[in-house]
Write an enzyme that holds these catalytic residues in place. Structure first.
Site, PDB file in Angstrom:
ATOM      1  N   SER A  41      31.386 -45.337  38.951  1.00  0.00           N
ATOM      2  CA  SER A  41      32.750 -45.536  39.446  1.00  0.00           C
ATOM      3  C   SER A  41      33.680 -44.424  38.938  1.00  0.00           C
ATOM      4  O   SER A  41      33.453 -43.258  39.203  1.00  0.00           O
ATOM      5  CB  SER A  41      33.230 -46.931  39.021  1.00  0.00           C
ATOM      6  OG  SER A  41      34.362 -47.333  39.746  1.00  0.00           O
ATOM      7  N   ASP A 153      30.637 -50.310  44.534  1.00  0.00           N
ATOM      8  CA  ASP A 153      30.816 -49.940  43.133  1.00  0.00           C
ATOM      9  C   ASP A 153      29.561 -50.173  42.286  1.00  0.00           C
ATOM     10  O   ASP A 153      29.017 -51.275  42.248  1.00  0.00           O
ATOM     11  CB  ASP A 153      31.974 -50.762  42.562  1.00  0.00           C
ATOM     12  CG  ASP A 153      32.516 -50.197  41.276  1.00  0.00           C
ATOM     13  OD1 ASP A 153      31.715 -49.874  40.383  1.00  0.00           O
ATOM     14  OD2 ASP A 153      33.748 -50.064  41.158  1.00  0.00           O
TER      15      ASP A 153
END
Length: 260
Positions: A41, A153
């Site tokens: 991320s 993610d």
């Protein structure tokens, strides 16, 4: 005698990921060079900037001057509230070659294959799309399509991707930006949910911290909201100072600095 291969793992954490830039700058100034970077991320974004040869302080300036989060637009009628792909044009200015394998330092980007329900590590292929996939918070961002599969993610399954470094590095540094301070009350449901989420990912990180020779975790970062851009410079410099202290107090780091 060959120089030790030093790797660094960069956690996810939204805007708190700017902390990684401050930490990377401290190691850069100390003359410590990394042979491999692994990130999830926000950690994949910071890692990509550094692996591309962009000075960490310039990386901070990029976040501030492009107002990166303001360029994200709603994706009406889609599976997510926001279309993260609108940041692609901004990132193209800094990653013109757009290939992971063309970076100056090997980078592993961790993302979640939402179609198959498993973890994916990108080490080659499109850089920007892999970064966006790794940063694509489900329910907030529309999933990123790569080779006809949905990606979101990486922090869902692995917010501290130390695994790719284990067989490639002699010395591993961990950078985590989600430390939580003790509290005696919670007054808002949003704070309760955010704290619960961070506690969950921190539990996994604590289990993996044993694989790190040095862990840097600036205190209280977890209290900062995922998208609080106003705190960018504060995050950067607090993390930079924390890294400087860690380098000075670690005997192995001091030996590496002397041998640079």
């Amino acid at each position: 005698m060959a120089k030790p291969k030093i790797g660094i793992v960069l956690s996810g954490g939204g805007i708190r990921g700017i902390a990684h830039l401050g930490i990377l700058k401290a190691f850069m100034n100390a003359g410590i060079k990394f042979s491999h970077i692994s990130g999830t991320s926000a950690g994949s974004i910071a890692g990509a900037f550094y692996a591309a040869g962009i000075d960490p302080e310039e990386g901070l300036n990029i976040f501030i001057k492009t107002k990166l989060l303001r360029f994200i637009r709603p994706a009406i009628g889609s599976l997510g509230l926001i279309n993260i792909e609108n940041t692609r044009e901004i990132l193209k200015d800094y990653f013109p070659h757009d290939k992971i394998e063309d970076l100056k330092i090997p980078l592993t980007i961790c993302a979640t294959n939402f179609s198959e329900g498993n973890l994916t590590y990108f080490t080659k292929g499109p850089l920007i799309r892999s970064i966006l996939a790794s940063s694509c918070i489900p329910g907030i961002f529309k999933p990123i399509m790569i080779e006809h599969q949905m990606f979101v993610d990486g922090g869902i399954l692995n917010n501290f991707p130390v695994e790719p470094l284990l067989d490639n590095c002699d010395y591993i540094i961990g950078s985590s930006c989600n430390h939580l301070k003790p509290v005696d009350k919670i007054t808002r449901i949003s704070h309760l949910m955010q704290r619960a989420g961070i506690m969950s990912i921190n539990h996994d990180m604590e289990r993996k911290a044993k694989f790190c020779n040095l862990l840097i975790e600036p205190k209280g970062m977890g209290e900062i909201s995922t998208f609080d851009m106003k705190k960018a410079e504060t995050i950067y410099w607090l993390a930079h100072e924390e890294a400087l202290k860690a380098i000075k107090s670690n005997e192995t780091m001091q030996e590496m600095v002397k041998k640079k």
